[in-house]
Design a protein around this motif. Sequence first.
Motif, mmCIF file in Angstrom:
data_model
loop_
_atom_site.group_PDB
_atom_site.id
_atom_site.type_symbol
_atom_site.label_atom_id
_atom_site.label_comp_id
_atom_site.label_asym_id
_atom_site.label_seq_id
_atom_site.Cartn_x
_atom_site.Cartn_y
_atom_site.Cartn_z
ATOM 1 N N VAL A 154 94.926 14.170 -0.032
ATOM 2 C CA VAL A 154 93.930 15.157 -0.443
ATOM 3 C C VAL A 154 92.969 15.360 0.715
ATOM 4 N N ILE A 155 92.738 16.613 1.097
ATOM 5 C CA ILE A 155 91.825 16.904 2.201
ATOM 6 C C ILE A 155 90.649 17.777 1.774
ATOM 7 N N GLY A 156 90.705 18.328 0.577
ATOM 8 C CA GLY A 156 89.614 19.183 0.128
ATOM 9 C C GLY A 156 89.794 19.572 -1.319
ATOM 10 N N VAL A 282 98.296 15.769 8.894
ATOM 11 C CA VAL A 282 96.841 15.744 9.054
ATOM 12 C C VAL A 282 96.449 14.867 10.231
ATOM 13 N N LYS A 283 97.128 13.746 10.371
ATOM 14 C CA LYS A 283 96.836 12.838 11.491
ATOM 15 C C LYS A 283 97.209 13.465 12.830
ATOM 16 N N ASP A 284 98.300 14.214 12.852
ATOM 17 C CA ASP A 284 98.782 14.796 14.106
ATOM 18 C C ASP A 284 98.047 16.075 14.494
ATOM 19 N N PRO A 340 85.876 17.947 -1.347
ATOM 20 C CA PRO A 340 86.943 17.034 -1.817
ATOM 21 C C PRO A 340 86.612 16.337 -3.126
ATOM 22 N N ASP A 341 85.310 16.193 -3.439
ATOM 23 C CA ASP A 341 84.869 15.562 -4.691
ATOM 24 C C ASP A 341 85.640 14.268 -4.949
ATOM 25 N N HIS A 366 95.063 7.919 1.197
ATOM 26 C CA HIS A 366 95.519 9.285 0.944
ATOM 27 C C HIS A 366 94.387 10.220 0.512
ATOM 28 N N TYR A 367 93.144 9.813 0.802
ATOM 29 C CA TYR A 367 92.009 10.685 0.496
ATOM 30 C C TYR A 367 91.184 10.848 1.763
ATOM 31 N N ASN A 368 91.374 11.960 2.437
ATOM 32 C CA ASN A 368 90.758 12.201 3.734
ATOM 33 C C ASN A 368 89.563 13.128 3.574
#
Length: 399
Positions: A154-156, A282-284, A340-341, A366-368
């Motif tokens: 999750v990113i947002g 997301v990391k890359d 992201p809440d 898994h929560y960025n």
Amino acid sequence: MNNKAKYISILAAFSLLTGCGALNSSSNSTETGTQAKTEASTAADTTTDCCEGKEKDCCKEEPKDCCGDSAEAVIGKPEKTDINIGYLNSTAHLLAFVAAEEGYFKEEGLNVTLTQFSSAAELVNGLESDKLDVAFIGSVPTLTFLSQGHDISVIGGAMTNGHGYVIKSEFADKDEQGVEILKGRNVASVKNSVQDAELQILLKNAHIEIGEGADKVNIVYFDSQKDAYAALLNKNIDAASAYSPYTSLAKSQGYKVVYYCAHEKALENQPCCRQVAKTSAVKDNPNTFTALERAFIKAYHLTQSDHAKTIKDVKKYIDIEEDFIETEVYGGFSVSSPDPDKQGTLTLKDTIVELGYTEDFDIEPHYNTDIYKKALDSILAESEDDIYSSLKEHFDDYE
């Protein structure tokens, strides 16, 4: 009655909503989702005419908008500029629609294509097969997919609240009488959806059992929200789950609203949909995702400052009456925010574990929230107003 039974339903009357909202697997959809592909923006070069013939440092002496406030100028060059975003047929995903129509993706140096899908399962498959870069997915299926080991994060955010249940008018003479009026009724819902989780929460709080009987609520599961809503045409189904824009559509067709989740204290600030991406991607590509988040934040700003333009933008993707869009977006039943809440989602995760949806798991990897924070900080450094400041306050409170 067998809770797993599926009723034959007439779908023609709901063709305008084909492809909408299934928050779990749908067996009738193509691998790439339904059509409605839209080229949201072009050209990663965000240099504007005012900078022609000048050095790159020209914008230091020009207004900030001179060179488009591109992601490259603000947070670094996007590692990837051609981006595919998957969404469901719901006003809940309006941040992507507004960002596309208002040119915010282009401002951030991104060339974005939006594609409509029919289910969360299809969207996750699209992410893991690298056909999609971002998907708007319901929070409950996102959590269950994570518990199953899918490589997503999750990113947002996308929308908070925005759903409930509707019932045939013969069983209710007015709206919002609560889950008590569902006793003895057959209720169409969607397994692995936030709508189902919320109903179970309210039934549990009201000490109403699930099952057949005059004092119980019999839940009949369908593959998608489209199918669950269409099942209301069957005489054996009395009520059905609904999220935007189904609730407005239902009211226009004479059904009554059992409850809006936004009006239920137990469901306040319930995260409905989240922005989800492949964890490794997301990391890359941190600059790319920060650029996307900046576009969504700008889109949120417009939704709060220009209702008429927002409604017209949404109308291009969700083909329903503008009055319905206005009700769903601005009627007080939901909030479409990129935040992201995290705290709200963690609470929901604990709830669905308690309900037996899934075993407990560690969501932290898994929560960025860093992507959103960086994007918002960069926006605030450029231009701070009450709308952007409110996003900052909310993030600080719920991160």
